[in-house]
Design a protein around this motif. Sequence first.
Motif, mmCIF file in Angstrom:
data_model
loop_
_atom_site.group_PDB
_atom_site.id
_atom_site.type_symbol
_atom_site.label_atom_id
_atom_site.label_comp_id
_atom_site.label_asym_id
_atom_site.label_seq_id
_atom_site.Cartn_x
_atom_site.Cartn_y
_atom_site.Cartn_z
ATOM 1 N N LEU B 49 0.841 -1.208 0.000
ATOM 2 C CA LEU B 49 0.000 0.000 0.000
ATOM 3 C C LEU B 49 0.873 1.254 0.000
ATOM 4 O O LEU B 49 0.600 2.219 -0.733
ATOM 5 C CB LEU B 49 -0.904 -0.023 1.247
ATOM 6 N N HIS B 53 1.376 3.780 -3.372
ATOM 7 C CA HIS B 53 0.525 4.954 -3.173
ATOM 8 C C HIS B 53 0.941 6.118 -4.068
ATOM 9 O O HIS B 53 2.120 6.361 -4.272
ATOM 10 C CB HIS B 53 0.589 5.396 -1.705
ATOM 11 N N VAL B 58 2.440 7.772 2.259
ATOM 12 C CA VAL B 58 1.109 7.617 2.847
ATOM 13 C C VAL B 58 1.143 8.097 4.291
ATOM 14 O O VAL B 58 2.078 7.782 5.033
ATOM 15 C CB VAL B 58 0.666 6.130 2.858
ATOM 16 N N ASP B 62 -4.102 7.260 7.037
ATOM 17 C CA ASP B 62 -4.783 6.539 5.954
ATOM 18 C C ASP B 62 -4.524 5.031 6.039
ATOM 19 O O ASP B 62 -5.292 4.233 5.500
ATOM 20 C CB ASP B 62 -4.314 7.063 4.589
#
Lengths: 123, 123
Positions: B49, B53, B58, B62
């Motif tokens: 993730l 991103h 990030v 989040d």
Amino acid sequence: MSIQDRLAAGAATWCAPLTCKPLSEDEAAEIAPLFKALADPVRLRLLSLIASHEGGEVCVCDLTVAFDVTPPTISHHLKVLRQAGLIEGDRRGTWVYYRANPEVLAKLAAVIGPAPAVQAGTA
Amino acid sequence: MSIQDRLAAGAATWCAPLTCKPLSEDEAAEIAPLFKALADPVRLRLLSLIASHEGGEVCVCDLTVAFDVTPPTISHHLKVLRQAGLIEGDRRGTWVYYRANPEVLAKLAAVIGPAPAVQAGTA
């Protein structure tokens, strides 16, 4: 340009399943046990020794003498690699012969992706 | 031969260090902790993730909402990824912002090697 610079430059545009889009829960659940099996230096060396061996397979009798740990410890690590599917073994007479499972190694390589410099060289 | 030397040599032949010749004790000791950090599905998804991103980083705010585990558990997994060098974080005001470390990811990819299809294409 140093290898570090090339890696950093290539990494800017590096796209592999792991880094291109979020892994799904199912994908992560499938891949994590492979990483777990490789999370030990002796297991990494065992897999590397098996995968790189001439002829593609190694007698367990040759593996036990290559490490400074006891045969039962080697057996334990081979079992972990085998349960993860990274290696396969066949008993022939007294000894078990091990070989790497290229499909599982390929799955691992495909998730992490080629190193950035590879991608740059083939773009 | 060091991993860096192998990276450089590999650029020409694309033979994965893990499968081409036995890893040394030092190489295995350097790489095993990276695999250990990735040996958990939540950590794999967190890294994926973060790495994928938009913008390359990030906010931890989040990340905590994206997983069905408690914020302290997310914090623990982020700490493990950070200690392995796979991600880096900067505090800005209330929140920490995380980004992947491409050099460490590249090291991992270089050891495992390209997936066979890439290898065949560059052989």
